[in-house]
Every structure is written in C-alpha cells, then in structure tokens.
Design an enzyme around this catalytic site. Structure first.
Site, short mmCIF file in Angstrom:
data_model
loop_
_atom_site.label_atom_id
_atom_site.label_comp_id
_atom_site.label_asym_id
_atom_site.label_seq_id
_atom_site.Cartn_x
_atom_site.Cartn_y
_atom_site.Cartn_z
N TYR A 45 -86.54 160.65 -122.71
CA TYR A 45 -85.35 159.78 -122.76
C TYR A 45 -85.64 158.43 -122.10
CZ TYR A 45 -83.43 164.10 -124.46
OH TYR A 45 -83.23 165.23 -125.21
N ARG A 91 -83.47 179.03 -119.62
CA ARG A 91 -83.24 180.02 -120.67
C ARG A 91 -82.90 181.40 -120.10
NH1 ARG A 91 -88.78 178.81 -123.69
NH2 ARG A 91 -89.30 178.38 -121.52
#
Length: 373
Positions: free
Chosen positions: A176, A321
């Site tokens: 980003y 996760r």
C-alpha cells in the site's frame, strides 16, 4: 490445567511506554469487507471482533483509510473525517469491553485502490502501475498532496485518540501507499520523496513523525504507536532484505512501541539482499529487537507453532487466519485443551465462527489462502 510449555504465551508484556498486555498473543489485522457503504462500522463487524477479542492481549483492527482517496477495499471502514469518530468509538469499545487493547490500523491504499472506490483518482508515489493484468496507472502525487496525506495520518490518529483506542498501527506493509514510497518499483521520483534509499524512507518516516506529533498534542504516553512492514517485494526492482534492514534501523530510532512484520510464513527466508539463511524474522529481531519489540506473524496454527515462534526471540506473536478458524484458540490452550484447537476452516460453521458474509465468501472462494479450502 495449562501445560507448562505454553506458559511463555501467557506472560504479561509491558511496552516501553508502560502499557501492559495480559499475554503475548495479538489478533493480526485482517480485512473483513464488512463495513457499511458510508464507511461506518457495521453490526456484523462489531460481532466479529467481539468474538475474537477476549482471549488475546491486543487486537489490531483491519485497516481504515485516513484520506478519502485511500480507500482500498469495498466494505472498508473510514477514519478520514470527524464524522467517523462515533463509528470508530463503537469498535474500540467493543474490543476493550472484552479485555483486550484496541489498536486502530491506519492506511492509504495508493495504487492498489480500485478506481471505482476513489472516483477514479488512483494515486501513488509515481505513475507506475502494480504488476498484473488491468492494474490502473496511478497519478503521481504532488509535493503538496504528499504533505497533506502525511497530515491526514496525524488527523486519523487524533480521531483514534478521541474514539478511545489504546493505539494506532501505521500500515506500511502489503504494497500500500507507505510501502509504495519505500519501493524502488513504485517510487521513481527525483525530488526529496524518492531516488536514493534514504529518500525513499522520507515518506514512511514523515508519517511516523505526524502520528507521534498528534499523540503528543492530543493523547498521552500510554497511547501505543506501532508500524507494520513487509520485508521484501517480488518485483524487480523491489524492496530487498537489505533495504528493509536499513528501514528498521531508521524506525528503531523513532521511539515506536513496536514493529510488526507482515509475513505469510513466520519462518520464511530472505529472497535477496543478504547472504544469510536464517528467517527474515530472526534477522529483524537480531537487528533491532533490543531497541523495539517485534511482533512476528505467519501461518501459526497450533499452540506448539506459537511456542516455537517465540523461540526466535520475538516477544509477541500475531495470529490472523487461525483466530478466524478457531476464535477460542487462546482459551483452549489456557484450559489445557490445546488438542481441541481447530486448524482448518469448517465450511459449515460460518454462523458459529461469527464471520461476516463478504469475508466468508472471500475465504471459501480463495483456494490455498486458508487450510481446509
């Protein structure tokens, strides 16, 4: 009864600013695509965080955009105006009520922003698109715009303080905008914001300064400031391990509360830039771990994975996760039930796991991202 070998995970941890975490486990920032269209936090999102915030010592939220043209995902929540403070407060309160520290991750998507989310105004350090099919060519930011975005990170920090967060994490990872300025692939500028390695660091360090200035003006010493980074890029030219060691040297002089490494695999080795076969995490820990606490992350699923990761020397372990797969991970270890930990996603359990629809659809339709898919 908890087994003795897992005790390192449950020792409290105190940051340099005196703030104490009840244990060494952090919920990693994971985009959930579940916010309302107006940028406010949704009921589904709050429920998702509540379900995962009671066991861990600290929660880092999904990233929130600090500037309107920084929105990187559909269903991403906003921190780009004071109108968003009540929404931000709602999420901070939900996390803190479960007994965890709440850290707001602040970001700008740069060239990774889908053009439809930013009215076509995709921007970056230079007009170089990401590699891959159909990626938009970003507009190169002017010096004035860069200074404005730097200020926006400070303003987002002020809003986080007013909303009751315990800290912010500057998202300098995963390709980003902040990483784009540091990347020789994305940043081809020839002014003070690009060129040499030192000049490519100028924007990340300016953002850190802006955030810390906002904390000095609006917060107090108990407000945590962390910085997340990705150690390498696959592109050529791209960030190498050598570049990253130079960046963490500079960041370690900035009086940050922690550095958070973004990795898919905790034990992955450097691709280029160093002649060293140890894992990236170990290289970073050796380089700056005595100056600033390092958070490690990446494919940690079992209690034994986590204990082994701590043997690298890093004091804090983040799970992303695995805490979606099993939100009771911490509780099970604490109660001596670590053999009951679930390590692959059960596709019939969306409701029980309290995962918003958009995130659930992304998980079940992305083979290889989660075990069990």
């Amino acid at each position: 009864m908890m087994k003795q070998k897992y005790e390192p995970l449950f020792k409290s941890f105190t940051f340099g600013n005196g703030v104490e975490l009840k244990n060494r486990v952090v919920l990693a920032p994971m985009t959930n695509f579940a916010s309302n269209p107006d940028g406010t936090v949704s009921d589904d999102e709050v429920a998702y965080y509540e379900r995962r915030s009671d066991g861990v010592g600290m929660v880092v939220t999904a990233c929130t955009y600090a500037t309107p043209n920084g929105k990187g995902f559909p269903g991403e929540f906003a921190a780009d105006s004071d109108d968003m403070i009540p929404s931000l407060r709602r999420l901070a309160s939900a996390i803190k009520e479960q007994g965890s520290k709440a850290i707001l991750q602040i970001f700008h998507g740069g060239r990774e922003c889908p053009s439809e989310l930013v009215n076509g105004d995709v921007v970056s350090a230079s007009n170089i698109p990401s590699e891959g099919e159909g990626k938009p060519v970003p507009r190169e930011l002017t010096s004035e715009e860069i200074e404005s975005i730097v200020r926006d990170f400070g303003e987002a920090t002020r809003r986080a303080i007013e909303a009751g967060y315990d800290g912010v994490e500057i998202h300098g990872a995963n390709g980003y905008l902040i990483q784009q300025f540091f990347s020789p692939h994305a940043n081809r500028r020839e002014d003070k914001w690009g060129g040499s390695l030192e000049k490519r660091m100028a924007f990340p360090l300016a953002v850190v300064d802006s955030v810390q200035k906002a904390v000095a003006e609006h917060g107090d010493e108990s407000f945590i400031v962390g910085y997340r980074f990705s150690p390498e890029e696959p592109e050529t030219p791209g960030i190498t391990m050598a570049d990253t060691l130079a960046l963490v040297d500079a960041l370690s002089e900035k009086d940050l509360d922690y550095l958070h490494v973004s990795l898919m695999d905790f034990w992955s080795e450097a691709r280029r830039g160093v002649e060293d076969k140890r894992s990236r995490i170990e290289l970073i820990q050796e380089r700056v771990g005595k100056k600033v606490p390092v958070i490690g992350v990446g494919s940690i699923y079992t209690a034994d994975d986590a204990v082994k990761a701590m043997e690298s020397g890093v004091p804090l372990i983040a799970l992303g996760r695995e805490l979606i797969i099993d939100p009771d991970w911490v509780k099970k270890i604490k109660e001596g039930r670590e053999d009951e930990i679930v390590t692959s996603i059960d596709k019939s359990k969306q409701k029980e796991l309290v995962v918003p629809d958009a995130l659930w659809n992304a998980i079940v339709n992305s083979p290889g991202w989660f075990p069990g898919v």
